[in-house]
Design an enzyme around this catalytic site. Structure first.
Site, PDB file in Angstrom:
ATOM      1  N   VAL A 193      -3.792  11.563  -6.677  1.00  0.00           N
ATOM      2  CA  VAL A 193      -2.602  11.110  -7.258  1.00  0.00           C
ATOM      3  C   VAL A 193      -2.809   9.845  -8.096  1.00  0.00           C
ATOM      4  O   VAL A 193      -1.861   9.627  -9.095  1.00  0.00           O
ATOM      5  CB  VAL A 193      -1.341  11.111  -6.143  1.00  0.00           C
ATOM      6  CG1 VAL A 193      -0.046  10.742  -6.976  1.00  0.00           C
ATOM      7  CG2 VAL A 193      -1.217  12.518  -5.605  1.00  0.00           C
ATOM      8  N   GLY A 194      -3.409   8.819  -7.422  1.00  0.00           N
ATOM      9  CA  GLY A 194      -3.534   7.456  -8.463  1.00  0.00           C
ATOM     10  C   GLY A 194      -2.141   6.685  -8.599  1.00  0.00           C
ATOM     11  O   GLY A 194      -2.437   6.053  -9.589  1.00  0.00           O
ATOM     12  N   GLY A 217       2.199  11.991   7.459  1.00  0.00           N
ATOM     13  CA  GLY A 217       2.066  12.227   6.202  1.00  0.00           C
ATOM     14  C   GLY A 217       1.953  13.681   5.782  1.00  0.00           C
ATOM     15  O   GLY A 217       2.838  14.428   5.497  1.00  0.00           O
ATOM     16  N   ASN A 271      -6.366  14.446  -2.338  1.00  0.00           N
ATOM     17  CA  ASN A 271      -5.431  14.135  -3.353  1.00  0.00           C
ATOM     18  C   ASN A 271      -6.119  13.005  -4.307  1.00  0.00           C
ATOM     19  O   ASN A 271      -6.711  11.889  -3.842  1.00  0.00           O
ATOM     20  CB  ASN A 271      -4.122  13.614  -2.960  1.00  0.00           C
ATOM     21  CG  ASN A 271      -3.951  12.072  -2.414  1.00  0.00           C
ATOM     22  OD1 ASN A 271      -3.998  11.368  -3.351  1.00  0.00           O
ATOM     23  ND2 ASN A 271      -4.222  11.735  -1.307  1.00  0.00           N
ATOM     24  N   GLY A 298      -4.893  14.635   6.470  1.00  0.00           N
ATOM     25  CA  GLY A 298      -4.503  16.046   7.167  1.00  0.00           C
ATOM     26  C   GLY A 298      -5.487  16.101   8.470  1.00  0.00           C
ATOM     27  O   GLY A 298      -6.139  15.013   8.842  1.00  0.00           O
ATOM     28  N   GLY A 317      -3.867  12.370  10.117  1.00  0.00           N
ATOM     29  CA  GLY A 317      -3.760  13.793  10.554  1.00  0.00           C
ATOM     30  C   GLY A 317      -2.936  14.113  12.016  1.00  0.00           C
ATOM     31  O   GLY A 317      -2.950  15.109  12.586  1.00  0.00           O
ATOM     32  N   CYS A 359      -6.953   0.502  -3.106  1.00  0.00           N
ATOM     33  CA  CYS A 359      -6.828   0.729  -4.537  1.00  0.00           C
ATOM     34  C   CYS A 359      -8.060   0.067  -5.060  1.00  0.00           C
ATOM     35  O   CYS A 359      -8.518  -1.052  -4.709  1.00  0.00           O
ATOM     36  CB  CYS A 359      -5.515   0.400  -5.253  1.00  0.00           C
ATOM     37  SG  CYS A 359      -4.444  -0.570  -4.108  1.00  0.00           S
ATOM     38  N   SER A 363       3.009   6.525   3.280  1.00  0.00           N
ATOM     39  CA  SER A 363       3.375   6.026   2.119  1.00  0.00           C
ATOM     40  C   SER A 363       2.787   7.258   1.157  1.00  0.00           C
ATOM     41  O   SER A 363       1.648   7.673   1.089  1.00  0.00           O
ATOM     42  CB  SER A 363       2.820   4.716   1.721  1.00  0.00           C
ATOM     43  OG  SER A 363       2.925   4.457   0.284  1.00  0.00           O
TER      44      SER A 363
END
Lengths: 308, 313
Positions: free
Chosen positions: B72-73, B272, B70, B224, B251, B138, B22
């Site tokens: 990004v939020g 991802g 990241n 990753g 990863g 979250c 996602s």
């Protein structure tokens, strides 16, 4: 204004690499599927190493597009591990190229008004491509080059070659005049006459001589520098206050990227008044939101950008 | 004979075990740029929230050794805009009209446990939605903890979603907790149909020139190749703990990585970060998986799921 062409993910071939100035390289890559759809202002993601460190491809704006040969150029400085690896690439090297990405520099429809291209150091790279495109289309290109020292401008001969007029300012005075490149533009606009010789900053007008009259700009462009962008905004305000027509100012913005294609939402910058898709829901006018540099950019109208 | 790649993840049937993680793939963007998504068993949307969200201030990205941070939020158009605008456009895409169309999994994220129920309820019965994935990493606004890191919040969030829909529910957990197996059991008890693990690991970087965190949100999530060993261990532990299927991620960059996760107990796999540096990764993994299965004499990818446990591990 968004990127509207198909994006190719291909293997390109290094045609040439030149160290144009210490630590600054001009790389030429054959990638016909990428070049065919490309415009000045857009960029590519390149990766020519295996393994996981560096991990991500790196984004570079086009500094040149040679459509008939299917070749693009980028100009870059070695600033980290990935660019240090790139500097080793030799002709024949196969590299992964993804592009063209992002939007391009819009050009006005009226070619009778000159375009001002203002940049400093490595920020001049995308303006080289823009200058070539604009000159080909019949525009007068006024190039304002700035750098710490003359050596940092050596990679940008391509810009000088196509510009109708060139102003140079360097911090140390090693070329052109010391001082701010935006002062050069301000002065050029106030005078605006065609008798002024190139490569020098025109002398200030005699006392008592007002503004108004002279050359009106079609548009101004800058890259990668918040200071330059803001200064262009001030110059535009002053010009308008003197009765000159408004002209668009476009800023090519840089941001760290991961996917370069609009998926990860990582490369955003703050923009005013409603951005990309994620702000489809109603937001109050003037609300600040984010736009992706890789999709809604990298070229933004100045007034869209929100500086902290 | 070509090995079979179809897998069942509980009630969810996938034509191959691969999906995007996602937040790393946007089908509408792909279509706009004329890029094919390649053959996927499922596609997972960016997390949708009850209200629109702009996301975190930049910088949102920072590369580290073999990884990506990241923050990004979770920028999101909000569930209303998703249902009214995005989902209809997704349904129209050619990729969903093809014979082996991927399943569409909608990821949802909330600020309080009942958000998960509200969102799941609104997606329940929506044509084209095959399953819901709960993004539980979250922060809960009330307690400042993430749902995936707090047993009580996790139970409430998953239960809330369960009560609101008959769609298959995938609970996405975090590996960097005291016991991911315990969290997986709670999710299973609360009605999840499958577990996906792992979400990004908490991490950060500091700019030594400016003497402050690099990311605009200060800390972020690490993904990753760097996180693969942690993710793999999480899959291993969750597989041992629960009876429901496990979707493994974290990863995965090559078909060898994919096989490791299958052997550890993953029935399906998400990729991802590798999409960013290896655009053909889905094709490469599919090809490599088939070659592995043929070479090892397996007729189906499901034959290898969890095999590493059997070998006295």
């Amino acid at each position: 204004m968004g990127g509207d062409g198909a994006v190719a993910e291909i293997v390109g071939r290094v045609v040439d690499q030149v160290e144009a100035a210490p630590g600054t390289y001009r790389l030429t890559v054959e990638a016909p599927e990428v070049v065919a759809a490309a415009r000045a202002g857009q960029f590519v993601m390149v990766r020519g190493w295996g393994g996981y460190d560096p991990l991500l491809p790196r984004p570079f704006s086009f500094a040149g597009l040679r459509y008939s040969e299917g070749v693009f150029e980028i100009i870059y400085r070695v600033v980290g591990r990935a660019t240090a690896l790139m500097a080793q690439w030799e002709p024949g090297q196969r590299i992964e190229v993804r592009g063209p990405l992002g939007n391009g520099f819009p050009l006005p429809s009226d070619i009778t008004r000159p375009l001002a291209l203002v940049g400093r150091g490595i920020g001049l790279a995308p303006l080289v491509c823009l200058a070539q495109t604009a000159a080909r289309a019949g525009f007068q290109v006024w190039a304002f080059l700035s750098a710490r020292t003359a050596e940092n401008l050596r990679a940008f001969g391509g810009l000088r070659d196509v510009a109708s007029r060139v102003w140079v300012t360097t911090d140390d005075g090693s070329e052109g005049t010391p001082g701010l490149v935006t002062d050069a533009l301000a002065t050029a606009l106030e005078l605006g006459d065609t008798q002024v010789p190139t490569t020098t900053v025109p002398a200030p007008p005699p006392a008592g001589c007002g503004g108004g009259g002279g050359t009106d700009l079609g548009a101004a462009y800058c890259c990668g520098s918040r200071r330059l962008a803001r200064a262009l905004g001030s110059i535009r305000e002053k010009a308008c206050a003197q009765g000159k027509p408004w002209f668009p100012v476009y800023v090519a913005v840089e941001q760290l990227m991961a996917c370069g294609m609009g998926h990860c939402q990582g490369c955003v910058v703050k923009v005013a008044g409603g951005a990309g898709r994620v702000d489809a829901a109603a937001r109050p006018a003037g609300a600040v939101s984010y736009a992706r540099v890789c999709r809604e950019g990298p070229v933004f109208p100045l007034e869209r950008l929100v500086w902290e | 004979m070509k090995p079979k790649l179809a897998v069942d993840v509980g009630r969810l049937w996938l034509c191959n075990p691969l999906m995007n993680a996602s937040g790393t793939l946007d089908l509408l963007e792909l279509a706009a740029q004329g890029v094919s998504p390649g053959s996927l068993g499922a596609v997972v949307t960016k997390s949708i929230t009850p209200r629109p969200r702009a996301g975190n201030p930049p910088p949102r990205l920072w590369e580290v050794a073999a990884g990506l941070l990241n923050s990004v939020g979770i920028p999101s158009p909000g569930i209303e805009a998703f249902l009214q605008e995005m989902l209809p456009r997704l349904r129209q895409l050619d990729v969903f009209r093809a014979p082996h169309a991927p399943a569409l999994i909608v990821s949802i994220a909330g600020e309080v446990p009942s958000d998960y129920g509200a969102l799941a309820g609104m997606l329940d019965g929506e044509p084209g939605v095959a399953a819901i994935e709960l993004n539980l990493s979250c922060p809960n606004i009330g307690r400042g903890l993430e749902f995936a890191r707090d047993p009580v919040l996790l139970r409430e969030a998953v239960s809330s979603a369960r009560a609101a829909t008959r769609l298959p529910i995938i609970a996405k957990l975090a590996a960097d907790v005291t016991s991911v197996a315990e969290m997986a059991l709670i999710a299973q008890d609360s009605g999840a149909d499958a577990i996906s693990v792992t979400n990004s690991l908490a991490g950060m970087a500091i700019d030594i020139r400016r003497k402050r965190p690099v990311l605009g949100n200060l800390t972020g999530g690490l993904t990753g190749p760097a996180i693969k060993p942690v993710a793999l261990r999480a899959v291993w532990e969750v597989y041992r703990a629960v009876q429901i299927p496990v979707i493994g991620m974290g990863g995965i960059s090559t078909s060898e990585d994919a096989v490791e996760f299958l052997l550890a107990g993953a029935r399906a796999l998400a990729v991802g970060t590798a999409l960013f540096f290896r655009p053909g990764v889905f094709e490469e993994i599919e090809k490599g998986l088939c070659e592995y299965l043929e070479r090892e004499g397996f007729g189906s990818v499901t034959d290898v799921v969890g095999l590493a446990h059997r070998s006295g591990g």
